[in-house]
Design an enzyme around this catalytic site. Sequence first.
Site, PDB file in Angstrom:
ATOM      1  N   VAL A   1       0.899  -1.157   0.000  1.00 45.67           N
ATOM      2  CA  VAL A   1       0.000   0.000   0.000  1.00 45.67           C
ATOM      3  C   VAL A   1       0.939   1.208   0.000  1.00 45.67           C
ATOM      4  O   VAL A   1       1.455   1.602   1.049  1.00 45.67           O
ATOM      5  CB  VAL A   1      -0.921   0.000   1.229  1.00 45.67           C
ATOM      6  CG1 VAL A   1      -1.809   1.240   1.224  1.00 45.67           C
ATOM      7  CG2 VAL A   1      -1.779  -1.260   1.251  1.00 45.67           C
ATOM      8  N   PRO A   2       1.222   1.765  -1.169  1.00 42.01           N
ATOM      9  CA  PRO A   2       2.380   2.668  -1.324  1.00 42.01           C
ATOM     10  C   PRO A   2       2.142   4.082  -0.835  1.00 42.01           C
ATOM     11  O   PRO A   2       2.076   5.037  -1.617  1.00 42.01           O
ATOM     12  CB  PRO A   2       2.628   2.625  -2.840  1.00 42.01           C
ATOM     13  CG  PRO A   2       1.270   2.398  -3.422  1.00 42.01           C
ATOM     14  CD  PRO A   2       0.545   1.522  -2.447  1.00 42.01           C
ATOM     15  N   CYS A   3       2.054   4.250   0.479  1.00 40.44           N
ATOM     16  CA  CYS A   3       1.888   5.589   1.041  1.00 40.44           C
ATOM     17  C   CYS A   3       3.107   6.464   0.757  1.00 40.44           C
ATOM     18  O   CYS A   3       3.018   7.697   0.846  1.00 40.44           O
ATOM     19  CB  CYS A   3       1.596   5.506   2.536  1.00 40.44           C
ATOM     20  SG  CYS A   3       2.777   4.543   3.492  1.00 40.44           S
ATOM     21  N   HIS A   4       4.231   5.847   0.387  1.00 38.12           N
ATOM     22  CA  HIS A   4       5.423   6.634   0.061  1.00 38.12           C
ATOM     23  C   HIS A   4       5.248   7.410  -1.247  1.00 38.12           C
ATOM     24  O   HIS A   4       6.039   8.304  -1.547  1.00 38.12           O
ATOM     25  CB  HIS A   4       6.656   5.719  -0.039  1.00 38.12           C
ATOM     26  CG  HIS A   4       6.552   4.661  -1.081  1.00 38.12           C
ATOM     27  ND1 HIS A   4       5.928   3.453  -0.845  1.00 38.12           N
ATOM     28  CD2 HIS A   4       6.976   4.621  -2.370  1.00 38.12           C
ATOM     29  CE1 HIS A   4       5.992   2.709  -1.945  1.00 38.12           C
ATOM     30  NE2 HIS A   4       6.612   3.401  -2.876  1.00 38.12           N
ATOM     31  N   ARG A   5       4.217   7.085  -2.032  1.00 37.69           N
ATOM     32  CA  ARG A   5       3.982   7.786  -3.297  1.00 37.69           C
ATOM     33  C   ARG A   5       3.153   9.052  -3.126  1.00 37.69           C
ATOM     34  O   ARG A   5       2.792   9.694  -4.104  1.00 37.69           O
ATOM     35  CB  ARG A   5       3.296   6.841  -4.298  1.00 37.69           C
ATOM     36  CG  ARG A   5       4.166   5.663  -4.707  1.00 37.69           C
ATOM     37  CD  ARG A   5       3.447   4.688  -5.623  1.00 37.69           C
ATOM     38  NE  ARG A   5       4.230   3.450  -5.753  1.00 37.69           N
ATOM     39  CZ  ARG A   5       3.742   2.292  -6.186  1.00 37.69           C
ATOM     40  NH1 ARG A   5       2.466   2.206  -6.533  1.00 37.69           N
ATOM     41  NH2 ARG A   5       4.511   1.220  -6.266  1.00 37.69           N
TER      42      ARG A   5
END
Length: 357
Positions: free
Chosen positions: A316-320
């Site tokens: 779940v790419p919260c870094h994006r």
Amino acid sequence: MIFDLPNHDTLYAALLNRDAGYDGQAYVAVATTGVFCRLTCPARKPKSENCTFYGSVGECIGAGYRACKRCHPLAPMAAADPAIAALLAALEARPAYRWSEEDILRMGFDLSTVRRSFKRQFGMTFLEMARQRRLRDGFVTIAGGGRVIEAQVDARFESASAFRASFAQLIGRAPGKLASDPVLFADWIATPLGDMISISSRTHLHLLEFVDRIALRSEVGRLARHAKGRLGVGRTDPGQQVREELDRFFEGRNAHFATPLAFLGSEFAKDVWSELRRIPPGVTRSYSEVAKRIGRPASTRAVARANGANQIALIVPCHRVLGADGSLTGYGGGLWRKQKLLEIERHYRMTAVESTK
């Protein structure tokens, strides 16, 4: 960067030939020994399938490997900084010791200087390195079915109480408090950006976090309560699947994650996390853009809170998600990791663009 390295076969041939041209540019980590070496190491050569190649010693250490005592891959860093040399020697002499800031001060070093030096060279502080080095070995022993006393010995803790306390500090409970009939299983996964903890049932992945995330213990505690205390250590099919998918991601082969996920949160948070998964690798969004895409344009702050509450990192790419001005903003795994992940994912975006030409 990971993707600047030649391919595996080229590096393995260089290892067999002890090619000095790669000295300081590439390192080999050997799964069967837990050790990483220079490619010029005189030790017996491992099988190709047991080798992983990294571009820095920091990546090797972050993935949980120890430095070889024959080829001394840490020697150049130690030679460049007397503080690093002294602390690495002290760690080698007392691997089971519980190092503290007071110990560093007693050795005559400035804490902030040491912290910056280790972060620059290895991507982690000296204290993080010492703690991970001991805990990982014990955790892996328990996950493989070993007894707590065996894990304590493998982790090089002199006392059972110290091992239990450190283990509990990581996941919120001592080894003896793990469930005998778990429904959730914790596992340790080494990656080039540092060790991670996964927690999965036999059907779904519930958590994937870096071990140094401040919120990890509370997240594990929440999952344990949700499972009515039935948390154990071991490997499941989803846990193995995400391990393999992470390997492919960091090797630059595939950024697609198909491991089935279980979300524990509000319906709003689940909508945010699902939208994050629709952001392609190499693409970033602002919090306000995410809010608009889920049909809640006035909920930018709530989106930011849901983003921060995500406990399945990378997948779940919260870094994006960036600030409105394009700044990195907060990231539970550390801004340096967020930057690294975005750099890694540019590789996938460039590959996708080239494939359409």
